[in-house]
Motif scaffolding. Structure first.
Motif, PDB file in Angstrom:
ATOM      1  N   SER A 123      43.862  14.902 -11.826  1.00  0.00           N
ATOM      2  CA  SER A 123      43.917  15.354 -10.437  1.00  0.00           C
ATOM      3  C   SER A 123      44.118  14.209  -9.451  1.00  0.00           C
ATOM      4  CB  SER A 123      42.662  16.145 -10.076  1.00  0.00           C
ATOM      5  OG  SER A 123      41.524  15.349 -10.277  1.00  0.00           O
ATOM      6  N   ASP A 124      43.761  12.984  -9.838  1.00  0.00           N
ATOM      7  CA  ASP A 124      44.005  11.853  -8.937  1.00  0.00           C
ATOM      8  C   ASP A 124      44.220  10.583  -9.747  1.00  0.00           C
ATOM      9  OD1 ASP A 124      41.440  11.272  -9.813  1.00  0.00           O
ATOM     10  OD2 ASP A 124      40.492  11.653  -7.897  1.00  0.00           O
ATOM     11  N   GLY A 125      44.690   9.552  -9.044  1.00  0.00           N
ATOM     12  CA  GLY A 125      44.940   8.271  -9.698  1.00  0.00           C
ATOM     13  C   GLY A 125      46.158   8.263 -10.603  1.00  0.00           C
ATOM     14  N   VAL A 126      47.132   9.153 -10.334  1.00  0.00           N
ATOM     15  CA  VAL A 126      48.292   9.244 -11.222  1.00  0.00           C
ATOM     16  C   VAL A 126      49.493   8.474 -10.660  1.00  0.00           C
ATOM     17  CG1 VAL A 126      47.527  11.453 -12.167  1.00  0.00           C
ATOM     18  CG2 VAL A 126      49.140  11.433 -10.293  1.00  0.00           C
TER      19      VAL A 126
ATOM     20  N   ALA B 197      58.615   3.590  -8.217  1.00  0.00           N
ATOM     21  CA  ALA B 197      57.292   4.030  -8.667  1.00  0.00           C
ATOM     22  C   ALA B 197      56.809   5.181  -7.792  1.00  0.00           C
ATOM     23  CB  ALA B 197      56.308   2.875  -8.599  1.00  0.00           C
ATOM     24  N   LEU B 198      56.295   6.216  -8.437  1.00  0.00           N
ATOM     25  CA  LEU B 198      55.701   7.354  -7.740  1.00  0.00           C
ATOM     26  C   LEU B 198      54.188   7.215  -7.849  1.00  0.00           C
ATOM     27  CD1 LEU B 198      58.035  10.099  -9.218  1.00  0.00           C
ATOM     28  CD2 LEU B 198      58.214   9.013  -6.977  1.00  0.00           C
ATOM     29  N   ILE B 199      53.516   7.245  -6.718  1.00  0.00           N
ATOM     30  CA  ILE B 199      52.075   7.062  -6.691  1.00  0.00           C
ATOM     31  C   ILE B 199      51.442   8.282  -6.048  1.00  0.00           C
ATOM     32  CG2 ILE B 199      50.194   5.617  -5.829  1.00  0.00           C
ATOM     33  CD1 ILE B 199      52.244   3.280  -5.861  1.00  0.00           C
ATOM     34  N   GLY B 200      50.567   8.929  -6.781  1.00  0.00           N
ATOM     35  CA  GLY B 200      49.879  10.120  -6.300  1.00  0.00           C
ATOM     36  C   GLY B 200      50.359  11.371  -7.013  1.00  0.00           C
ATOM     37  N   ARG B 201      49.461  12.315  -7.154  1.00  0.00           N
ATOM     38  CA  ARG B 201      49.763  13.538  -7.889  1.00  0.00           C
ATOM     39  C   ARG B 201      50.916  14.333  -7.262  1.00  0.00           C
ATOM     40  NH1 ARG B 201      47.734  17.235 -11.632  1.00  0.00           N
ATOM     41  NH2 ARG B 201      48.051  19.413 -11.033  1.00  0.00           N
ATOM     42  N   ALA B 202      50.905  14.514  -5.949  1.00  0.00           N
ATOM     43  CA  ALA B 202      51.943  15.339  -5.303  1.00  0.00           C
ATOM     44  C   ALA B 202      53.349  14.803  -5.563  1.00  0.00           C
ATOM     45  CB  ALA B 202      51.658  15.486  -3.810  1.00  0.00           C
ATOM     46  N   PRO B 203      53.619  13.498  -5.347  1.00  0.00           N
ATOM     47  CA  PRO B 203      54.967  13.005  -5.639  1.00  0.00           C
ATOM     48  C   PRO B 203      55.336  13.078  -7.122  1.00  0.00           C
ATOM     49  CG  PRO B 203      53.754  11.399  -4.308  1.00  0.00           C
ATOM     50  CD  PRO B 203      52.798  12.481  -4.698  1.00  0.00           C
TER      51      PRO B 203
ATOM     52  N   ALA C 259      58.778   4.690 -23.919  1.00  0.00           N
ATOM     53  CA  ALA C 259      57.881   5.356 -22.980  1.00  0.00           C
ATOM     54  C   ALA C 259      56.433   4.985 -23.256  1.00  0.00           C
ATOM     55  CB  ALA C 259      58.041   6.870 -23.072  1.00  0.00           C
ATOM     56  N   THR C 260      55.668   4.926 -22.186  1.00  0.00           N
ATOM     57  CA  THR C 260      54.223   4.783 -22.249  1.00  0.00           C
ATOM     58  C   THR C 260      53.618   5.975 -21.537  1.00  0.00           C
ATOM     59  OG1 THR C 260      54.383   2.379 -22.148  1.00  0.00           O
ATOM     60  CG2 THR C 260      52.248   3.355 -21.607  1.00  0.00           C
ATOM     61  N   ASN C 261      52.726   6.674 -22.213  1.00  0.00           N
ATOM     62  CA  ASN C 261      51.973   7.775 -21.626  1.00  0.00           C
ATOM     63  C   ASN C 261      50.502   7.387 -21.701  1.00  0.00           C
ATOM     64  OD1 ASN C 261      54.258   9.447 -21.147  1.00  0.00           O
ATOM     65  ND2 ASN C 261      54.302   9.879 -23.330  1.00  0.00           N
ATOM     66  N   TRP C 262      49.891   7.202 -20.539  1.00  0.00           N
ATOM     67  CA  TRP C 262      48.508   6.729 -20.452  1.00  0.00           C
ATOM     68  C   TRP C 262      47.628   7.901 -20.057  1.00  0.00           C
ATOM     69  CZ3 TRP C 262      47.413   1.138 -19.035  1.00  0.00           C
ATOM     70  CH2 TRP C 262      46.048   0.868 -19.079  1.00  0.00           C
ATOM     71  N   PHE C 263      46.684   8.208 -20.914  1.00  0.00           N
ATOM     72  CA  PHE C 263      45.774   9.332 -20.725  1.00  0.00           C
ATOM     73  C   PHE C 263      44.363   8.837 -20.468  1.00  0.00           C
ATOM     74  CE2 PHE C 263      49.240  10.884 -23.306  1.00  0.00           C
ATOM     75  CZ  PHE C 263      49.452  12.187 -22.901  1.00  0.00           C
TER      76      PHE C 263
ATOM     77  N   LEU D 216      47.537  10.091 -16.872  1.00  0.00           N
ATOM     78  CA  LEU D 216      47.394   9.260 -15.675  1.00  0.00           C
ATOM     79  C   LEU D 216      48.702   8.602 -15.290  1.00  0.00           C
ATOM     80  CD1 LEU D 216      44.137   7.174 -16.218  1.00  0.00           C
ATOM     81  CD2 LEU D 216      44.472   9.075 -14.648  1.00  0.00           C
ATOM     82  N   HIS D 217      49.471   8.197 -16.294  1.00  0.00           N
ATOM     83  CA  HIS D 217      50.682   7.414 -16.015  1.00  0.00           C
ATOM     84  C   HIS D 217      51.732   7.675 -17.089  1.00  0.00           C
ATOM     85  CE1 HIS D 217      53.126   4.045 -14.633  1.00  0.00           C
ATOM     86  NE2 HIS D 217      53.222   3.669 -15.892  1.00  0.00           N
ATOM     87  N   HIS D 218      52.953   7.877 -16.639  1.00  0.00           N
ATOM     88  CA  HIS D 218      54.102   7.962 -17.546  1.00  0.00           C
ATOM     89  C   HIS D 218      55.120   6.957 -17.047  1.00  0.00           C
ATOM     90  CE1 HIS D 218      57.481   9.415 -19.905  1.00  0.00           C
ATOM     91  NE2 HIS D 218      58.174   9.390 -18.781  1.00  0.00           N
ATOM     92  N   GLN D 219      55.678   6.199 -17.967  1.00  0.00           N
ATOM     93  CA  GLN D 219      56.750   5.277 -17.610  1.00  0.00           C
ATOM     94  C   GLN D 219      57.722   5.223 -18.771  1.00  0.00           C
ATOM     95  OE1 GLN D 219      55.552   1.567 -15.951  1.00  0.00           O
ATOM     96  NE2 GLN D 219      57.607   0.716 -15.970  1.00  0.00           N
ATOM     97  N   ALA D 220      59.009   5.290 -18.439  1.00  0.00           N
ATOM     98  CA  ALA D 220      60.055   5.194 -19.457  1.00  0.00           C
ATOM     99  C   ALA D 220      61.135   4.254 -18.939  1.00  0.00           C
ATOM    100  CB  ALA D 220      60.639   6.569 -19.767  1.00  0.00           C
ATOM    101  N   SER D 221      61.647   3.442 -19.841  1.00  0.00           N
ATOM    102  CA  SER D 221      62.716   2.520 -19.486  1.00  0.00           C
ATOM    103  C   SER D 221      63.656   2.370 -20.671  1.00  0.00           C
ATOM    104  CB  SER D 221      62.137   1.166 -19.067  1.00  0.00           C
ATOM    105  OG  SER D 221      61.372   0.624 -20.114  1.00  0.00           O
ATOM    106  N   PRO D 222      64.895   1.975 -20.394  1.00  0.00           N
ATOM    107  CA  PRO D 222      65.871   1.846 -21.487  1.00  0.00           C
ATOM    108  C   PRO D 222      65.380   0.886 -22.569  1.00  0.00           C
ATOM    109  CG  PRO D 222      66.961   1.699 -19.366  1.00  0.00           C
ATOM    110  CD  PRO D 222      65.479   1.667 -19.092  1.00  0.00           C
ATOM    111  N   LEU D 223      65.673   1.254 -23.781  1.00  0.00           N
ATOM    112  CA  LEU D 223      65.306   0.450 -24.939  1.00  0.00           C
ATOM    113  C   LEU D 223      66.549  -0.303 -25.403  1.00  0.00           C
ATOM    114  CD1 LEU D 223      63.124  -0.243 -27.048  1.00  0.00           C
ATOM    115  CD2 LEU D 223      63.900   1.728 -28.349  1.00  0.00           C
TER     116      LEU D 223
END
Length: 131
Positions: free
Chosen positions: A31-34, A43-49, A95-99, A109-116
């Protein structure tokens, strides 16, 4: 929570993506800190964005399917990370998916993907020429 539960939460992410299921995607995120960094996006910071970004991606009719493989996990206390290779339209992303464990459920909490980068070509033995 064990590694299997973390991997199951990660699978939910990719299932929601494949189904373009915004409700399932929303339910997975904390719900927060995403935060989120899609390839080529700021970078998108916050749940709504972050949720709005998935809504826009799901509405895009030319969005390629995303599949994950080669999952590796790291669990430290109440945080769990899944590192994986995503295949999107024939291209590969890392990709990194941080739970975080929240109320006994893994929440994203965080998803990030970049070209390999492609792996370097295999070295060939030096060719000898005999004269």
């Amino acid at each position: 929570m064990d590694e299997n539960a973390l991997l199951a939460a990660n699978a939910v992410y990719y299932q929601a993506f494949a189904a373009r299921d915004l409700g399932a995607m929303e339910a997975l995120w904390a719900s927060d800190g995403v935060t989120c960094v899609h390839p080529g996006w700021p970078a998108l910071i916050g749940r709504a964005p972050v949720i709005a970004s998935y809504r826009d991606i799901f509405r895009n009719p030319s969005q390629e399917a995303v599949t994950a493989r080669e999952e590796k996990t790291l669990i430290e206390g109440g945080d769990g990370r899944v590192f994986c290779v995503e295949e999107v339209g024939g291209g590969l992303l890392l990709a990194t998916n941080w739970f975080r464990l929240i109320d006994e459920k893994w929440r994203l909490l965080h998803h990030q993907a970049s070209p390999l980068a492609p792996p370097p070509p295999a070295k060939q033995e030096a060719k000898r020429s005999f004269h």
